[in-house]
Design an enzyme around this catalytic site. Sequence first.
Site, PDB file in Angstrom:
ATOM      1  N   GLN A   1       0.388  28.417  -4.810  1.00 42.40           N
ATOM      2  CA  GLN A   1       0.254  28.058  -5.910  1.00 42.40           C
ATOM      3  C   GLN A   1       0.747  29.349  -6.882  1.00 42.40           C
ATOM      4  O   GLN A   1       1.468  28.978  -7.837  1.00 42.40           O
ATOM      5  CB  GLN A   1      -1.375  28.212  -6.236  1.00 42.40           C
ATOM      6  CG  GLN A   1      -1.708  27.992  -7.801  1.00 42.40           C
ATOM      7  CD  GLN A   1      -3.053  27.733  -7.921  1.00 42.40           C
ATOM      8  OE1 GLN A   1      -3.565  26.760  -7.933  1.00 42.40           O
ATOM      9  NE2 GLN A   1      -3.976  28.683  -8.377  1.00 42.40           N
TER      10      GLN A   1
ATOM     11  N   VAL B   1      -9.839  39.075  -2.970  1.00 43.43           N
ATOM     12  CA  VAL B   1     -11.095  39.578  -2.632  1.00 43.43           C
ATOM     13  C   VAL B   1     -11.916  38.875  -1.618  1.00 43.43           C
ATOM     14  O   VAL B   1     -11.917  37.802  -1.277  1.00 43.43           O
ATOM     15  CB  VAL B   1     -11.933  39.645  -4.026  1.00 43.43           C
ATOM     16  CG1 VAL B   1     -13.454  40.165  -3.840  1.00 43.43           C
ATOM     17  CG2 VAL B   1     -11.275  40.204  -5.088  1.00 43.43           C
TER      18      VAL B   1
ATOM     19  N   ASP C   1      -4.432  31.938  -3.363  1.00 45.04           N
ATOM     20  CA  ASP C   1      -3.762  30.664  -3.244  1.00 45.04           C
ATOM     21  C   ASP C   1      -2.220  31.017  -3.502  1.00 45.04           C
ATOM     22  O   ASP C   1      -1.653  30.677  -4.607  1.00 45.04           O
ATOM     23  CB  ASP C   1      -4.377  29.788  -4.348  1.00 45.04           C
ATOM     24  CG  ASP C   1      -5.524  29.509  -4.406  1.00 45.04           C
ATOM     25  OD1 ASP C   1      -5.860  28.475  -3.649  1.00 45.04           O
ATOM     26  OD2 ASP C   1      -6.583  30.130  -4.950  1.00 45.04           O
TER      27      ASP C   1
ATOM     28  N   GLY D   1     -13.766  37.101  -6.697  1.00 50.09           N
ATOM     29  CA  GLY D   1     -12.233  36.956  -6.779  1.00 50.09           C
ATOM     30  C   GLY D   1     -11.903  36.497  -8.161  1.00 50.09           C
ATOM     31  O   GLY D   1     -11.077  37.295  -8.574  1.00 50.09           O
ATOM     32  N   HIS D   2     -12.753  35.697  -8.632  1.00 52.47           N
ATOM     33  CA  HIS D   2     -12.407  35.431 -10.025  1.00 52.47           C
ATOM     34  C   HIS D   2     -12.678  36.526 -11.117  1.00 52.47           C
ATOM     35  O   HIS D   2     -11.724  36.965 -11.951  1.00 52.47           O
ATOM     36  CB  HIS D   2     -13.121  34.179 -10.787  1.00 52.47           C
ATOM     37  CG  HIS D   2     -13.039  32.765  -9.929  1.00 52.47           C
ATOM     38  ND1 HIS D   2     -13.876  32.367  -9.117  1.00 52.47           N
ATOM     39  CD2 HIS D   2     -11.909  31.979  -9.918  1.00 52.47           C
ATOM     40  CE1 HIS D   2     -13.429  31.245  -8.745  1.00 52.47           C
ATOM     41  NE2 HIS D   2     -12.214  30.850  -9.072  1.00 52.47           N
TER      42      HIS D   2
ATOM     43  N   ARG E   1     -15.553  27.100  -2.349  1.00 50.43           N
ATOM     44  CA  ARG E   1     -15.753  26.057  -1.305  1.00 50.43           C
ATOM     45  C   ARG E   1     -16.769  26.865  -0.120  1.00 50.43           C
ATOM     46  O   ARG E   1     -17.352  26.228   0.581  1.00 50.43           O
ATOM     47  CB  ARG E   1     -14.557  25.479  -0.664  1.00 50.43           C
ATOM     48  CG  ARG E   1     -13.976  24.572  -1.809  1.00 50.43           C
ATOM     49  CD  ARG E   1     -12.897  23.838  -1.003  1.00 50.43           C
ATOM     50  NE  ARG E   1     -12.481  22.694  -2.002  1.00 50.43           N
ATOM     51  CZ  ARG E   1     -11.351  22.670  -2.862  1.00 50.43           C
ATOM     52  NH1 ARG E   1     -10.470  23.760  -2.552  1.00 50.43           N
ATOM     53  NH2 ARG E   1     -11.028  21.833  -3.653  1.00 50.43           N
TER      54      ARG E   1
ATOM     55  N   HIS F   1     -16.748  33.533  -8.830  1.00 46.79           N
ATOM     56  CA  HIS F   1     -17.268  34.686  -7.774  1.00 46.79           C
ATOM     57  C   HIS F   1     -16.308  35.942  -7.957  1.00 46.79           C
ATOM     58  O   HIS F   1     -15.589  35.988  -8.897  1.00 46.79           O
ATOM     59  CB  HIS F   1     -17.093  33.918  -6.245  1.00 46.79           C
ATOM     60  CG  HIS F   1     -15.773  33.522  -5.843  1.00 46.79           C
ATOM     61  ND1 HIS F   1     -14.623  34.226  -5.882  1.00 46.79           N
ATOM     62  CD2 HIS F   1     -15.274  32.333  -5.880  1.00 46.79           C
ATOM     63  CE1 HIS F   1     -13.367  33.397  -5.540  1.00 46.79           C
ATOM     64  NE2 HIS F   1     -13.848  32.327  -5.617  1.00 46.79           N
TER      65      HIS F   1
HETATM   66  P1  PAJ Z   1      -9.615  28.381  -8.821  1.00 40.09           P
HETATM   67  O1  PAJ Z   1     -10.001  27.665  -7.435  1.00 40.09           O
HETATM   68  O2  PAJ Z   1     -11.004  28.252  -9.659  1.00 40.09           O
HETATM   69  O3  PAJ Z   1      -9.320  29.530  -8.705  1.00 40.09           O
HETATM   70  C1  PAJ Z   1      -8.815  30.313 -10.051  1.00 40.09           C
HETATM   71  C2  PAJ Z   1      -8.139  31.573  -9.880  1.00 40.09           C
HETATM   72  O4  PAJ Z   1      -9.024  32.401  -8.839  1.00 40.09           O
HETATM   73  C3  PAJ Z   1      -6.684  31.251  -8.724  1.00 40.09           C
HETATM   74  O5  PAJ Z   1      -5.697  31.984  -9.339  1.00 40.09           O
HETATM   75  C4  PAJ Z   1      -7.190  31.742  -7.439  1.00 40.09           C
HETATM   76  O6  PAJ Z   1      -6.088  31.994  -6.494  1.00 40.09           O
HETATM   77  C5  PAJ Z   1      -8.051  33.000  -7.675  1.00 40.09           C
HETATM   78  N1  PAJ Z   1      -8.950  33.132  -6.554  1.00 40.09           N
HETATM   79  C6  PAJ Z   1      -9.747  32.486  -6.060  1.00 40.09           C
HETATM   80  N2  PAJ Z   1     -10.295  32.984  -4.849  1.00 40.09           N
HETATM   81  C7  PAJ Z   1      -9.906  34.307  -5.053  1.00 40.09           C
HETATM   82  C8  PAJ Z   1     -10.086  35.476  -3.945  1.00 40.09           C
HETATM   83  N3  PAJ Z   1     -10.856  35.356  -3.113  1.00 40.09           N
HETATM   84  N4  PAJ Z   1      -9.597  36.542  -4.518  1.00 40.09           N
HETATM   85  C9  PAJ Z   1      -8.557  36.694  -5.472  1.00 40.09           C
HETATM   86  N5  PAJ Z   1      -8.369  35.616  -6.332  1.00 40.09           N
HETATM   87  C10 PAJ Z   1      -8.984  34.572  -5.931  1.00 40.09           C
HETATM   88  O7  PAJ Z   1      -6.768  27.712  -8.509  1.00 40.09           O
HETATM   89  C11 PAJ Z   1      -7.464  27.137  -9.401  1.00 40.09           C
HETATM   90  O8  PAJ Z   1      -8.544  27.448  -9.867  1.00 40.09           O
HETATM   91  C12 PAJ Z   1      -6.519  25.987  -9.966  1.00 40.09           C
HETATM   92  O9  PAJ Z   1      -6.008  25.443  -9.103  1.00 40.09           O
HETATM   93  C13 PAJ Z   1      -6.257  26.303 -11.354  1.00 40.09           C
HETATM   94  C14 PAJ Z   1      -5.002  27.369 -11.273  1.00 40.09           C
HETATM   95  C15 PAJ Z   1      -7.348  26.853 -12.279  1.00 40.09           C
HETATM   96  C16 PAJ Z   1      -5.469  25.036 -12.002  1.00 40.09           C
HETATM   97  O10 PAJ Z   1      -6.423  24.122 -12.153  1.00 40.09           O
END
Ligand code: PAJ
Length: 285
Positions: free
Chosen positions: A150, A173, A147, A34-35, A184, A32
Amino acid sequence: MKVCTTIAEIQHELASFDKERIALVPTMGCLHEGHVSLIEKAKRLADVVVVSIYVNPLQFGAHEDLDTYPRPFAGDVQACQDAGVDFIFHPENLYPEHGIQVSLQVNDLSQKLCGASRKGHFDGVVTVVNILFNIIRPHLAIFGEKDFQQLSIIQRMVADLHMQVEVVGADIVRDDDGLAKSSRNRYLSDDERQQAKEIYAALRLMQSQADKHSNINDLLTLGREHLKQHNIAVEYLEICDEISLEPVTHSQAGTTARIFVAAEIGTTRLIDNLPLTNNEEQPCV
Ligand code: PAJ
């Protein structure tokens, strides 16, 4: 852009970039905005951007959503293409066939906040991130503040183990109403989606009242009341130091104090965080 599904393939591709800076954006897919913001930051900071997409079984508890975790791979490929990613690393499995024998363990930092209810979760995260670092050998890796625990733990892993990679954090984001974007969020019904925006509203309320309340417990009560009024079940609501993740008292609370929340909306667990002090409104000196 190229999609690599084996370790040999991605390493072969990356071998030709011995002078360029390589950035890794680890993800579990279902990408999304964020990624995408992480990818954009990676593009600004490096020459070659690798996005890994791997739903890591080691970080899911027995009763968590590993099997149902959304895996819309075609959409993810398109999102990466649109964002200008160079390589997607999408392995089927990253672990030995008969299970991993040697893995990493996080100490105190993993016992707090999300770690308290997700036993073994952060051990699974650092182990897979370490494996990804060893395969890709990136100069830098980007993780979202969404996160935050994390991100803190990975920064600590790199420092404690003297790993040769720069860990870069990226802002959260959010949707227009403040809800932090998350893979989710798609589990939420329309009513639940309305409720979910109150998580951010509670954090903002606490942030806006921070300098009026000398007692940290009064601030926490304010946030808890707001969430209760909207029938949101709180797993934790804490104000902690960003680095140690230890709860802070107001007198200690400086610019590294941050509000952390995990809440359940229906059966969906959502997390968010916000600095206790709104740095953006602070005058530049
Ligand atoms: P995932 O939940 O897919 O998230 C990947 C990355 O995107 C993480 O660094 C997370 O903090 C970031 N992210 C998610 N939503 C966000 C948002 N709204 N704004 C900014 N960044 C956002 O986190 C993981 O995967 C896993 O734990 C992983 C690090 C890949 C290890 O398996």
